[in-house]
Design a protein around this motif. Sequence first.
Motif, PDB file in Angstrom:
ATOM      1  N   GLU A 185      13.025   9.123  -3.420  1.00 38.85           N
ATOM      2  CA  GLU A 185      12.859   8.789  -2.016  1.00 38.85           C
ATOM      3  C   GLU A 185      11.798   9.698  -1.394  1.00 38.85           C
ATOM      4  N   PRO A 186      10.841   9.157  -0.641  1.00 37.61           N
ATOM      5  CA  PRO A 186       9.796   9.989  -0.017  1.00 37.61           C
ATOM      6  C   PRO A 186      10.372  10.862   1.093  1.00 37.61           C
ATOM      7  N   LEU A 187       9.875  12.092   1.172  1.00 35.94           N
ATOM      8  CA  LEU A 187      10.262  13.025   2.230  1.00 35.94           C
ATOM      9  C   LEU A 187       9.149  13.014   3.273  1.00 35.94           C
ATOM     10  N   MET A 188       9.435  12.391   4.430  1.00 38.16           N
ATOM     11  CA  MET A 188       8.408  12.175   5.443  1.00 38.16           C
ATOM     12  C   MET A 188       8.172  13.423   6.294  1.00 38.16           C
TER      13      MET A 188
ATOM     14  N   ALA B 116       0.842  -1.205   0.000  1.00 44.50           N
ATOM     15  CA  ALA B 116       0.000   0.000   0.000  1.00 44.50           C
ATOM     16  C   ALA B 116       0.870   1.246   0.000  1.00 44.50           C
ATOM     17  N   LEU B 117       0.390   2.284  -0.732  1.00 45.66           N
ATOM     18  CA  LEU B 117       1.141   3.534  -0.825  1.00 45.66           C
ATOM     19  C   LEU B 117       1.003   4.318   0.467  1.00 45.66           C
ATOM     20  N   ASP B 118       2.096   4.896   0.881  1.00 45.38           N
ATOM     21  CA  ASP B 118       2.096   5.716   2.091  1.00 45.38           C
ATOM     22  C   ASP B 118       1.864   7.163   1.666  1.00 45.38           C
ATOM     23  N   LEU B 119       0.709   7.713   2.001  1.00 42.30           N
ATOM     24  CA  LEU B 119       0.358   9.062   1.580  1.00 42.30           C
ATOM     25  C   LEU B 119       0.773  10.114   2.593  1.00 42.30           C
ATOM     26  N   ARG B 120       1.574   9.766   3.572  1.00 43.23           N
ATOM     27  CA  ARG B 120       1.941  10.716   4.613  1.00 43.23           C
ATOM     28  C   ARG B 120       3.168  11.551   4.257  1.00 43.23           C
ATOM     29  N   PHE B 121       3.923  11.178   3.242  1.00 39.11           N
ATOM     30  CA  PHE B 121       5.127  11.955   2.911  1.00 39.11           C
ATOM     31  C   PHE B 121       4.723  13.212   2.129  1.00 39.11           C
TER      32      PHE B 121
END
Length: 279
Positions: free
Chosen positions: A23-26, A11-16
């Motif tokens: 690379e996602p920036l959290m 599942a995609l993490d939509l919090r970043f």
Amino acid sequence: MSGMADTATPALDLRFHAKIHGEPLMALPQDLYIPPDALEVFLETFEGPLDLLLYLVRRANLDILDIPMAPLTAQYLEYIDAMRASNLELAGEYLLMAAMLLDIKSRMLLPKPPREDETVEEDPRAELVRRLVEYEQIKRASQVLDTLPRVERDYEWTAVQIAIAAVERMPDVNLADLQSAWLGLLQRARLNSHHHIGRETLSVREYMTEILRRLQGNDYVEFTALFDMSHGISSLIVGFLAVLELVKERLVQITQNAPMEMLYVRLPEHGTEPEPLAA
């Protein structure tokens, strides 16, 4: 079933907040600085104080010939204050226009003393109205000109080189050249002539037919080669008359390579071979 569960897409993490190099920036960096006016957007841009005034008049749907100075001056000063608050350097002409509006407003508010003469005092807004009308006309004309096709904006210039074959033009043969060639021919005939007593019938048409027959199949024939010196002066005269008649009827052409050089006789350039003339 367990194998399918292992290969399922995570599942995609939509919090970043964003992705940097994939690379996602959290979380946002603690030292990130965003200026207060970084996201401000200016919806209107004006080319001068007259442009701003015309915009205010048209937005309020006012009569340009009867401008209410109080609301117009207030709106103008509000724009000036907004521009100052945005750290914009105001040009001197904007401030000069503000002073002019305040002057017109104050002159319209002052009571008018009675005048002894019957002359009508000029409206303080007259000069401002004249400048606004002229500016609006110029602005409309510039918009019309901007819709016209323009080089390097709507189309580009191009050049096409057309090769034109040069046509060689021979010098024109005048009457003096023909006379000189004829006199030279007579001089040579006298030197080679013999005295004969006799009578013979000479036909110009026969000579014309003979000349045309000799020219067929040849590009150029020397003028002197068309005459036979051994037949005497009479034959030369008749032959010369035959050449003149052919030139007159445009059945042959006389030309030369350069002025004062040898004359040449040829058929017309269209290349059609004329039929022999009847005697």
